[in-house]
Design a protein around this motif. Structure first.
Motif, PDB file in Angstrom:
ATOM      1  N   TYR A  21     -98.427  41.809  10.069  1.00 20.58           N
ATOM      2  CA  TYR A  21     -97.735  41.758  11.353  1.00 20.58           C
ATOM      3  C   TYR A  21     -96.704  40.639  11.296  1.00 20.58           C
ATOM      4  CZ  TYR A  21    -101.414  44.686  13.374  1.00 20.58           C
ATOM      5  OH  TYR A  21    -102.268  45.725  13.662  1.00 20.58           O
ATOM      6  N   ILE A  22     -95.502  40.933  11.768  1.00 19.29           N
ATOM      7  CA  ILE A  22     -94.461  39.917  11.889  1.00 19.29           C
ATOM      8  C   ILE A  22     -94.162  39.752  13.371  1.00 19.29           C
ATOM      9  CG2 ILE A  22     -92.155  39.178  11.214  1.00 19.29           C
ATOM     10  CD1 ILE A  22     -92.332  41.184   8.898  1.00 19.29           C
ATOM     11  N   VAL A  23     -94.249  38.532  13.842  1.00 23.50           N
ATOM     12  CA  VAL A  23     -94.029  38.218  15.254  1.00 23.50           C
ATOM     13  C   VAL A  23     -92.838  37.276  15.352  1.00 23.50           C
ATOM     14  CG1 VAL A  23     -95.041  37.243  17.354  1.00 23.50           C
ATOM     15  CG2 VAL A  23     -96.502  38.472  15.714  1.00 23.50           C
ATOM     16  N   PHE A  24     -91.869  37.641  16.164  1.00 23.22           N
ATOM     17  CA  PHE A  24     -90.676  36.811  16.345  1.00 23.22           C
ATOM     18  C   PHE A  24     -90.573  36.387  17.799  1.00 23.22           C
ATOM     19  CE2 PHE A  24     -86.251  36.348  17.650  1.00 23.22           C
ATOM     20  CZ  PHE A  24     -85.799  35.401  16.735  1.00 23.22           C
ATOM     21  N   SER A  25     -90.357  35.071  18.016  1.00 19.69           N
ATOM     22  CA  SER A  25     -90.240  34.591  19.394  1.00 19.69           C
ATOM     23  C   SER A  25     -89.538  33.235  19.419  1.00 19.69           C
ATOM     24  CB  SER A  25     -91.630  34.500  20.040  1.00 19.69           C
ATOM     25  OG  SER A  25     -91.508  34.355  21.450  1.00 19.69           O
ATOM     26  N   ALA A  26     -89.553  32.596  20.593  1.00 13.17           N
ATOM     27  CA  ALA A  26     -88.937  31.288  20.803  1.00 13.17           C
ATOM     28  C   ALA A  26     -89.812  30.475  21.739  1.00 13.17           C
ATOM     29  CB  ALA A  26     -87.538  31.434  21.396  1.00 13.17           C
ATOM     30  N   GLU A  52     -81.383  41.320  11.815  1.00 15.02           N
ATOM     31  CA  GLU A  52     -82.777  41.498  11.396  1.00 15.02           C
ATOM     32  C   GLU A  52     -83.713  41.568  12.590  1.00 15.02           C
ATOM     33  OE1 GLU A  52     -83.990  42.118   8.309  1.00 15.02           O
ATOM     34  OE2 GLU A  52     -81.868  42.304   7.804  1.00 15.02           O
ATOM     35  N   VAL A  53     -83.392  40.859  13.652  1.00 12.90           N
ATOM     36  CA  VAL A  53     -84.185  40.959  14.877  1.00 12.90           C
ATOM     37  C   VAL A  53     -83.969  42.331  15.504  1.00 12.90           C
ATOM     38  CG1 VAL A  53     -84.594  40.000  17.172  1.00 12.90           C
ATOM     39  CG2 VAL A  53     -84.135  38.473  15.247  1.00 12.90           C
ATOM     40  N   MET A  86     -89.713  38.428  22.343  1.00  9.73           N
ATOM     41  CA  MET A  86     -91.058  38.589  21.818  1.00  9.73           C
ATOM     42  C   MET A  86     -91.113  39.971  21.190  1.00  9.73           C
ATOM     43  SD  MET A  86     -94.094  37.684  21.110  1.00  9.73           S
ATOM     44  CE  MET A  86     -95.744  38.318  20.889  1.00  9.73           C
ATOM     45  N   ILE A  87     -91.089  40.013  19.861  1.00  8.81           N
ATOM     46  CA  ILE A  87     -90.997  41.271  19.121  1.00  8.81           C
ATOM     47  C   ILE A  87     -92.066  41.273  18.044  1.00  8.81           C
ATOM     48  CG2 ILE A  87     -89.482  42.753  17.732  1.00  8.81           C
ATOM     49  CD1 ILE A  87     -87.161  40.961  19.048  1.00  8.81           C
ATOM     50  N   ASN A 123    -102.411  40.462   7.599  1.00 10.43           N
ATOM     51  CA  ASN A 123    -101.770  39.156   7.593  1.00 10.43           C
ATOM     52  C   ASN A 123    -100.883  39.013   8.831  1.00 10.43           C
ATOM     53  OD1 ASN A 123    -102.673  38.783   4.762  1.00 10.43           O
ATOM     54  ND2 ASN A 123    -101.180  40.407   4.391  1.00 10.43           N
ATOM     55  N   ILE A 124    -100.521  37.769   9.133  1.00  6.36           N
ATOM     56  CA  ILE A 124     -99.636  37.488  10.262  1.00  6.36           C
ATOM     57  C   ILE A 124     -98.564  36.505   9.809  1.00  6.36           C
ATOM     58  CG2 ILE A 124     -99.439  36.554  12.601  1.00  6.36           C
ATOM     59  CD1 ILE A 124    -102.427  37.229  12.985  1.00  6.36           C
ATOM     60  N   VAL A 125     -97.306  36.853  10.027  1.00  2.00           N
ATOM     61  CA  VAL A 125     -96.188  35.931   9.858  1.00  2.00           C
ATOM     62  C   VAL A 125     -95.569  35.721  11.234  1.00  2.00           C
ATOM     63  CG1 VAL A 125     -93.933  35.529   8.813  1.00  2.00           C
ATOM     64  CG2 VAL A 125     -95.732  36.653   7.485  1.00  2.00           C
ATOM     65  N   PHE A 126     -95.587  34.487  11.683  1.00  3.68           N
ATOM     66  CA  PHE A 126     -95.097  34.139  13.015  1.00  3.68           C
ATOM     67  C   PHE A 126     -93.836  33.288  12.865  1.00  3.68           C
ATOM     68  CE2 PHE A 126     -96.053  31.265  16.933  1.00  3.68           C
ATOM     69  CZ  PHE A 126     -95.164  31.985  17.710  1.00  3.68           C
TER      70      PHE A 126
END
Length: 499
Positions: A314-319, A64-65, A346-347, A45-48
Motif C-alpha cells: 500500500y502506498i499512502v500519500f498525504s500532507a 505521479e500523484v 489523502m490518496i 507492506n506500507i509506504v507512507f
C-alpha cells in the motif's frame, strides 16, 4: 549492528541518490527482482509519503500523484485535526486529537515539540510501535517532529526514536542542503552539492530499505517524510528553472477577497501589489519544490516493482497540513480552519483498493493509525480516537458526520520554522467542526463563524448571525462533546448526529 547498518545505508545512498535525482530507479548494489517469499507475501507492506505544508493546489503539478488517483482511492473530505506541523504529526502518529495528545504547538516553550511528545510517553504508543509489535520492520526517514535533534558527526544523539527499527532523521532540512542526517545512530553531514538535496537522499535511502526488506522476506512500514514544500521552498537544482512565469492561483471569489462578517483577527487583512508579487514567487518555488517529491514517488514505486513487492504494498500519500496564499486576503500561511489549510490530499494505492475511486465521507489525520493497523493486522488500542479508513474504500459507510479541528494560537516563537516577517497572522485559539455541508468555528475570544458550504464552498460569507439561537446552542454542544471525547467509542459518538 546499528553502526554497521548505518554505514551500509550511507554507502548505498551515495550510489542511489544520483539516480533518484534523475527520476529513475536503478538497482542498488545487491538488488534482486526475485519474487517475495511466502513470509513477505503473507502481510502487506506500507509506504507512507508525508509531505510538509502541501496544499491541494499543488497536486495538479504532480503527475505521479495524479497517477495514484487514477489507480487508487482519493479521500476528498480528509481534514487535518490541527493545521500545524508538530501537532498534526502527533495526531498522525498516535491517532489522537490535540486535546488528548497535549501537543498543540511546534516547540517546547509553547507546549509542543519532540521533547514534550517524548516526555508524555507518546513516542511509545504510535502506529510504528503497533506494527513493530506485529512483526513489521519499520523505517522513518526525513522529518520526524519539530525539535528532534540528530546530533553531529562527532557527537550523535543517543535519543533514538521509539518504534523504528531504522531511521534517517534531520532537524533543519527545510533548505534542502547543509544539514546533518542521523542514520541509525551515526550522523553524516550533507553539504551543498546537487546530490546532497535532502528529498533525493531520502529517496535513495528508501530504495535501499525496500530492497533489503524484500530480499529478507520481511513485511515493512516505510515512512518518507519530506521537508518540502515547506518554506523557504527550495527546489532541487534540476527544477529551479521550471515553470517560468507561474503565479499563485487567482481563485475567483476568494483570492484578494475579504470575508463578510469576518472574525476580528481576519477583518483587517489585505493584499498589496508587493505581497501578491511575493506570493507569486513563492508559489512558483513551491511547485518547483514538489517535483522532487514527484520523482520520489516514481522512483520508490519502480523499486517496489523491481523488488517484487509492488502487488503487496500500500502506498499512502498525504500532507501534515495545507497552506493559503492570497485566499481570504491572507498572505502565505496556515493554521486557519479554512479548506486551504485543513483539507489536504489523502490518496491510497494498494492490493484491494478500487482504481479511480473517491470516498467523500469525513476522514481525519487521527484515522491513519487505525488504518495502518488494519492493513497490517496489528493490534491498535481502543484508546485511540480515530477509525480505520479501510472499510470506506471497501464500500462501507461511517456514522461520522463531521471532522474536528483544533488550534492553539501560539505566540511568535523565534525557534519555530514558520517564523518570519512574511506570514499571515496566527488566529486565536479555536475549535471547529466541518461537515460536507457546513463549517463552524468557535473562538475562545467569543468570535464565531458559520459557513454554508453548499452555497459558499470557498467559505467567504460568515452567516453565523443568521443561525437561530436553538441551532447556535446545538452547535456549541457539538463542540463541547467533540473537544471532550477520548477513545474510539467516545469520539465516534461525539462526531455523529445527535438523536
Amino acid at each position: 549492528m546499528l553502526k554497521t547498518r548505518a554505514a551500509a545505508l550511507i554507502s548505498a545512498v551515495l550510489m542511489t541518490t544520483l539516480a533518484a535525482c534523475n527520476g529513475s530507479a536503478p538497482a542498488s548494489p545487491a538488488a534482486s527482482s526475485a519474487p517475495a517469499t511466502s513470509a513477505q507475501a503473507s502481510k502487506p507492506n506500507i509506504v507512507f509519503v508525508l509531505t510538509d505544508d502541501l496544499s491541494m493546489n499543488l497536486v495538479p503539478y504532480m503527475s505521479e500523484v495524479g497517477k495514484m488517483q487514477t489507480e487508487g482511492v482519493t479521500f476528498d473530505q480528509y481534514i487535518v485535526a490541527n493545521s500545524l506541523c508538530c501537532p498534526s504529526r502527533a495526531n498522525i502518529f498516535t491517532g489522537r486529537y490535540p486535546h488528548n495528545t497535549g501537543i498543540k504547538t511546534n516547540t517546547a516553550n509553547t507546549g509542543g515539540g519532540y521533547q514534550v511528545f517524548k516526555s508524555l510517553g507518546l513516542d511509545q504508543d504510535t502506529f510504528a510501535t503497533d506494527l513493530q509489535d506485529a512483526g513489521y520492520r519499520t523505517a522513518m526517514m526525513g522529518k520526524y517532529m519539530n525539535e528532534y535533534q540528530p546530533g553531529s558527526p562527532k557527537k550523535p544523539t543517543t535519543d533514538n526514536p521509539a518504534g523504528w527499527d531504522e531511521w534517517a532523521l534531520a532537524a533543519s532540512g527545510y533548505a534542502g542542503f547543509n544539514y546533518n542526517l542521523n542514520i541509525n545512530g551515526q550522523v553524516r553531514h550533507y553539504g551543498r552539492n546537487d546530490t546532497d538535496y535532502l528529498t533525493d537522499v531520502l529517496t535513495g535511502l528508501g530504495q535501499d530499505f525496500i530492497q533489503r526488506s524484500a530480499d529478507e522476506g520481511e513485511p515493512f512500514l516505510l515512512e518518507l517524510s519530506t521537508f518540502t514544500p515547506h518554506k523557504p521552498y527550495i527546489p532541487a537544482p534540476r527544477h529551479a528553472d521550471t515553470y517560468p512565469g507561474l503565479k499563485a492561483p487567482r481563485t475567483a471569489g476568494s483570492y484578494d477577497e475579504k470575508n463578510t462578517d469576518a472574525p476580528r483577527w481576519l477583518a483587517s487583512q489585505e493584499l498589496t501589489p508587493s505581497r501578491k508579487a511575493k506570493m507569486d514567487q513563492q508559489f512558483r518555488q513551491r511547485v518547483q519544490a514538489v517535483q522532487s517529491i514527484n520523482d520520489m514517488i516514481r522512483t520508490v514505486r519502480a523499486q517496489l516493482e523491481k523488488s517484487g513487492v509492488a502487488d503487496n504494498t500500500y502506498i499512502v500519500f498525504s500532507a501534515d497540513n495545507g497552506y493559503h496564499m492570497g485566499e481570504h486576503s491572507l498572505i502565505s500561511g496556515k493554521m486557519t480552519a479554512f479548506d486551504t489549510d485543513v483539507n489536504v490530499p489523502m490518496i491510497v494505492v494498494g492490493p484491494d483498493v478500487p482504481a479511480g475511486s473517491t470516498v467523500s465521507a469525513p476522514a481525519s489525520t487521527v484515522d491513519l493509525r487505525s488504518t495502518f493497523g488494519e492493513i497490517a493486522g496489528a493490534t491498535v488500542p481502543t484508546t485511540v480516537d480515530g477509525q480505520s479508513l479501510v472499510p470506506l474504500w471497501e464500500g462501507g459507510a461511517t456514522d461520522r458526520l463531521y471532522s474536528l479541528i483544533e488550534h492553539t494560537g501560539m505566540e511568535l516563537d523565534t525557534m519555530d520554522p514558520d517564523n518570519g516577517i512574511f506570514r499571515s497572522p496566527i488566529p486565536p485559539n479555536y475549535t471547529a467542526l466541518r461537515s460536507r455541508k457546513w463549517l463552524y468555528v468557535e473562538y475562545d475570544n467569543g468570535d464565531r463563524e458559520y459557513y454554508d458550504l453548499t452555497d459558499d464552498p470557498l467559505q467567504m460569507h460568515n452567516v453565523y448571525r443568521d443561525v437561530s439561537k436553538k441551532s447556535r446552542a446545538e452547535l456549541h454542544r457539538k463542540v463541547i462533546r467533540a473537544k471532550r471525547c477520548s477513545g474510539q467509542t467516545s469520539c465516534a459518538t461525539a462526531l455523529t448526529p445527535t438523536p
